[in-house]
Design a protein around this motif. Sequence first.
Motif, PDB file in Angstrom:
ATOM      1  N   ALA A  61      36.334  88.168   4.174  1.00 31.99           N
ATOM      2  CA  ALA A  61      35.245  89.091   3.838  1.00 31.99           C
ATOM      3  C   ALA A  61      35.441  90.442   4.515  1.00 31.99           C
ATOM      4  CB  ALA A  61      33.907  88.489   4.242  1.00 31.99           C
ATOM      5  N   SER A  62      35.129  91.511   3.806  1.00 31.43           N
ATOM      6  CA  SER A  62      35.237  92.854   4.379  1.00 31.43           C
ATOM      7  C   SER A  62      33.992  93.220   5.186  1.00 31.43           C
ATOM      8  CB  SER A  62      35.448  93.890   3.260  1.00 31.43           C
ATOM      9  OG  SER A  62      34.374  93.846   2.336  1.00 31.43           O
ATOM     10  N   ARG A  63      32.889  92.485   4.966  1.00 31.43           N
ATOM     11  CA  ARG A  63      31.667  92.695   5.742  1.00 31.43           C
ATOM     12  C   ARG A  63      31.526  91.578   6.768  1.00 31.43           C
ATOM     13  NH1 ARG A  63      27.821  93.072   0.554  1.00 31.43           N
ATOM     14  NH2 ARG A  63      29.224  91.342   0.042  1.00 31.43           N
ATOM     15  N   TRP A  64      30.717  91.807   7.807  1.00 29.42           N
ATOM     16  CA  TRP A  64      30.546  90.782   8.834  1.00 29.42           C
ATOM     17  C   TRP A  64      29.845  89.563   8.235  1.00 29.42           C
ATOM     18  CZ3 TRP A  64      33.826  92.465  11.923  1.00 29.42           C
ATOM     19  CH2 TRP A  64      33.843  93.751  12.432  1.00 29.42           C
ATOM     20  N   PRO A  65      30.349  88.356   8.495  1.00 24.80           N
ATOM     21  CA  PRO A  65      29.741  87.149   7.919  1.00 24.80           C
ATOM     22  C   PRO A  65      28.424  86.778   8.613  1.00 24.80           C
ATOM     23  CG  PRO A  65      32.027  86.767   8.621  1.00 24.80           C
ATOM     24  CD  PRO A  65      31.580  88.049   9.237  1.00 24.80           C
ATOM     25  N   ALA A 124      17.010  96.317  15.298  1.00 20.68           N
ATOM     26  CA  ALA A 124      17.463  97.578  14.691  1.00 20.68           C
ATOM     27  C   ALA A 124      18.664  98.169  15.418  1.00 20.68           C
ATOM     28  CB  ALA A 124      16.314  98.579  14.677  1.00 20.68           C
ATOM     29  N   VAL A 125      18.823  97.851  16.714  1.00 26.65           N
ATOM     30  CA  VAL A 125      19.947  98.401  17.473  1.00 26.65           C
ATOM     31  C   VAL A 125      21.289  97.912  16.925  1.00 26.65           C
ATOM     32  CG1 VAL A 125      20.135  96.578  19.223  1.00 26.65           C
ATOM     33  CG2 VAL A 125      20.678  98.938  19.842  1.00 26.65           C
ATOM     34  N   LEU A 126      21.270  96.786  16.194  1.00 27.99           N
ATOM     35  CA  LEU A 126      22.504  96.230  15.635  1.00 27.99           C
ATOM     36  C   LEU A 126      22.876  96.853  14.293  1.00 27.99           C
ATOM     37  CD1 LEU A 126      21.968  92.418  16.359  1.00 27.99           C
ATOM     38  CD2 LEU A 126      23.501  93.969  17.567  1.00 27.99           C
ATOM     39  N   ASN A 127      21.962  97.591  13.682  1.00 33.56           N
ATOM     40  CA  ASN A 127      22.209  98.110  12.331  1.00 33.56           C
ATOM     41  C   ASN A 127      23.496  98.922  12.205  1.00 33.56           C
ATOM     42  OD1 ASN A 127      19.973  96.853  11.287  1.00 33.56           O
ATOM     43  ND2 ASN A 127      18.647  98.669  11.404  1.00 33.56           N
ATOM     44  N   PRO A 128      23.788  99.894  13.123  1.00 37.19           N
ATOM     45  CA  PRO A 128      25.048 100.643  12.982  1.00 37.19           C
ATOM     46  C   PRO A 128      26.290  99.745  13.063  1.00 37.19           C
ATOM     47  CG  PRO A 128      23.560 101.742  14.516  1.00 37.19           C
ATOM     48  CD  PRO A 128      22.982 100.392  14.249  1.00 37.19           C
ATOM     49  N   VAL A 129      26.210  98.691  13.890  1.00 35.16           N
ATOM     50  CA  VAL A 129      27.354  97.775  14.027  1.00 35.16           C
ATOM     51  C   VAL A 129      27.517  96.962  12.750  1.00 35.16           C
ATOM     52  CG1 VAL A 129      28.353  95.909  15.389  1.00 35.16           C
ATOM     53  CG2 VAL A 129      26.958  97.651  16.512  1.00 35.16           C
ATOM     54  N   ILE A 130      26.409  96.431  12.225  1.00 32.88           N
ATOM     55  CA  ILE A 130      26.464  95.632  11.000  1.00 32.88           C
ATOM     56  C   ILE A 130      26.931  96.484   9.824  1.00 32.88           C
ATOM     57  CG2 ILE A 130      25.035  94.377   9.327  1.00 32.88           C
ATOM     58  CD1 ILE A 130      23.349  93.398  11.704  1.00 32.88           C
ATOM     59  N   ILE A 173      19.998  93.635   4.668  1.00 37.15           N
ATOM     60  CA  ILE A 173      20.832  92.664   5.384  1.00 37.15           C
ATOM     61  C   ILE A 173      21.741  91.926   4.398  1.00 37.15           C
ATOM     62  CG2 ILE A 173      20.808  90.546   6.766  1.00 37.15           C
ATOM     63  CD1 ILE A 173      20.017  93.045   8.309  1.00 37.15           C
ATOM     64  N   GLN A 174      21.201  91.567   3.248  1.00 37.09           N
ATOM     65  CA  GLN A 174      22.004  90.878   2.235  1.00 37.09           C
ATOM     66  C   GLN A 174      23.130  91.767   1.723  1.00 37.09           C
ATOM     67  OE1 GLN A 174      19.842  88.628  -0.743  1.00 37.09           O
ATOM     68  NE2 GLN A 174      17.980  88.679   0.471  1.00 37.09           N
ATOM     69  N   ALA A 175      22.855  93.074   1.657  1.00 38.43           N
ATOM     70  CA  ALA A 175      23.861  94.005   1.139  1.00 38.43           C
ATOM     71  C   ALA A 175      24.925  94.348   2.170  1.00 38.43           C
ATOM     72  CB  ALA A 175      23.181  95.292   0.662  1.00 38.43           C
ATOM     73  N   GLU A 176      24.560  94.310   3.453  1.00 36.86           N
ATOM     74  CA  GLU A 176      25.464  94.780   4.506  1.00 36.86           C
ATOM     75  C   GLU A 176      26.224  93.660   5.195  1.00 36.86           C
ATOM     76  OE1 GLU A 176      22.573  96.826   6.760  1.00 36.86           O
ATOM     77  OE2 GLU A 176      22.509  98.571   5.405  1.00 36.86           O
ATOM     78  N   THR A 177      25.905  92.402   4.882  1.00 39.78           N
ATOM     79  CA  THR A 177      26.633  91.260   5.449  1.00 39.78           C
ATOM     80  C   THR A 177      27.142  90.375   4.321  1.00 39.78           C
ATOM     81  OG1 THR A 177      24.651  89.870   5.593  1.00 39.78           O
ATOM     82  CG2 THR A 177      25.151  91.242   7.505  1.00 39.78           C
ATOM     83  N   THR A 178      28.036  89.487   4.661  1.00 36.93           N
ATOM     84  CA  THR A 178      28.483  88.466   3.712  1.00 36.93           C
ATOM     85  C   THR A 178      27.806  87.156   4.098  1.00 36.93           C
ATOM     86  OG1 THR A 178      30.633  89.519   3.376  1.00 36.93           O
ATOM     87  CG2 THR A 178      30.464  87.199   2.790  1.00 36.93           C
ATOM     88  N   ILE A 179      26.820  86.748   3.318  1.00 29.64           N
ATOM     89  CA  ILE A 179      26.070  85.528   3.633  1.00 29.64           C
ATOM     90  C   ILE A 179      26.862  84.315   3.139  1.00 29.64           C
ATOM     91  CG2 ILE A 179      23.942  84.239   3.224  1.00 29.64           C
ATOM     92  CD1 ILE A 179      22.450  86.882   3.061  1.00 29.64           C
ATOM     93  N   VAL A 180      27.178  83.420   4.062  1.00 33.29           N
ATOM     94  CA  VAL A 180      27.969  82.224   3.746  1.00 33.29           C
ATOM     95  C   VAL A 180      27.129  80.990   4.073  1.00 33.29           C
ATOM     96  CG1 VAL A 180      30.172  81.053   4.064  1.00 33.29           C
ATOM     97  CG2 VAL A 180      30.020  83.519   4.444  1.00 33.29           C
ATOM     98  N   ASN A 181      26.888  80.178   3.076  1.00 32.66           N
ATOM     99  CA  ASN A 181      26.010  79.020   3.238  1.00 32.66           C
ATOM    100  C   ASN A 181      26.816  77.782   3.644  1.00 32.66           C
ATOM    101  OD1 ASN A 181      23.977  77.145   3.197  1.00 32.66           O
ATOM    102  ND2 ASN A 181      23.261  77.619   1.137  1.00 32.66           N
ATOM    103  N   PHE A 182      26.718  77.396   4.911  1.00 33.00           N
ATOM    104  CA  PHE A 182      27.413  76.217   5.415  1.00 33.00           C
ATOM    105  C   PHE A 182      26.545  74.959   5.337  1.00 33.00           C
ATOM    106  CE2 PHE A 182      30.582  79.059   7.067  1.00 33.00           C
ATOM    107  CZ  PHE A 182      31.714  78.279   7.245  1.00 33.00           C
TER     108      PHE A 182
END
Length: 339
Positions: A61-65, A124-130, A173-182
């Motif tokens: 994934a190119s986005r954070w999982p 919100a402090v994590l937003n730039p990192v995500i 959050i859905q757009a900026e991360t790769t949601i993986v359902n384990f």
Amino acid sequence: GSYSVGDDSATNSSGTVAIPMSDDSNPLEILTSEAEIAQWNADSLPADVVSSENGSIVCNASRWPLLIDPQLQGIRWLKQKEGAPERNLQIVRLGQKDMIRKLEAALENGHTIIIENIGESIDAVLNPVIQRATIKRGSQYFIKVGDKEVDFHPEFRLYLHTKLSNPHYPPEIQAETTIVNFTVTQHGLEDQLLNLVVEKERPDLAAASADLISKLNGFTITMKELEDSILQMLASAQGDITGDVKLIEGLESTKLISNDIEHQSVLAKQTQADIVQTSERYRTVANRSSLLFFLTNDLSKIHTYYIFSLASFQQVFFRAIDEKSRLRLAANASRIASR
């Protein structure tokens, strides 16, 4: 121009260009390899197709999982996968006092950080990192964490993790991360339990299967090396290559090795198919056990007292196999004694 699929010729009767295509496509074969999946399994990733697909998504994934992981199978795998000393894995939770300090250190040094057990909202402090909202100055990249700008190392890895089984995240959050359902499925758990039964009842088959995967991986590597060697010889050849005795001998030797590897690969795949066929004899045990887990899991709808973890269920599962083996041995001994 227009294109069509399925015609072997360059153009079909209607004059459109045909695209050659294999009979079936398997994204797993594109995203990963059997050797890599075997390594994931060694790192505690369950040995079923769904888990392998999830693993390939996490690694490509190119986005954070963001892992939805109520049975904690995904995070157990990540802890092993990222557990090498050079990765300096840090596991934190939102609200933890030193979370920002550890995040800054991981960003600067290219280490791995897992933020576990998050809820449905993210600080919100994590937003730039995500968002990977990096700022370029010269040849360096920086990222803002709170009021501070921190060096962004290209080897930095971030994993988000939740134990919630059905979380509702906002669109950003859905757009900026790769949601993986384990979340384990009934069929996926059946495959997992089948592998566990085979390891328990037929360790020889499990060992043979692991050995074959290792051999096939070795064959693939050798074939790639041979291909590179041929290209190198052809590229460095001068003049008329038909008169280059050394080149011709090298090509002949490579061809012999290639044919031998191809023959061994066919035999190994046939043996692997036989192992799978033998393993399938235990499918009914895995099927009923998977059904039993989901039945017991639904008891939580009656009362929260009846919550069972998958890990505890597997312990009961193994205990049942051991008890059955003990009773079978006792029955055989009794039968022999009565003769």
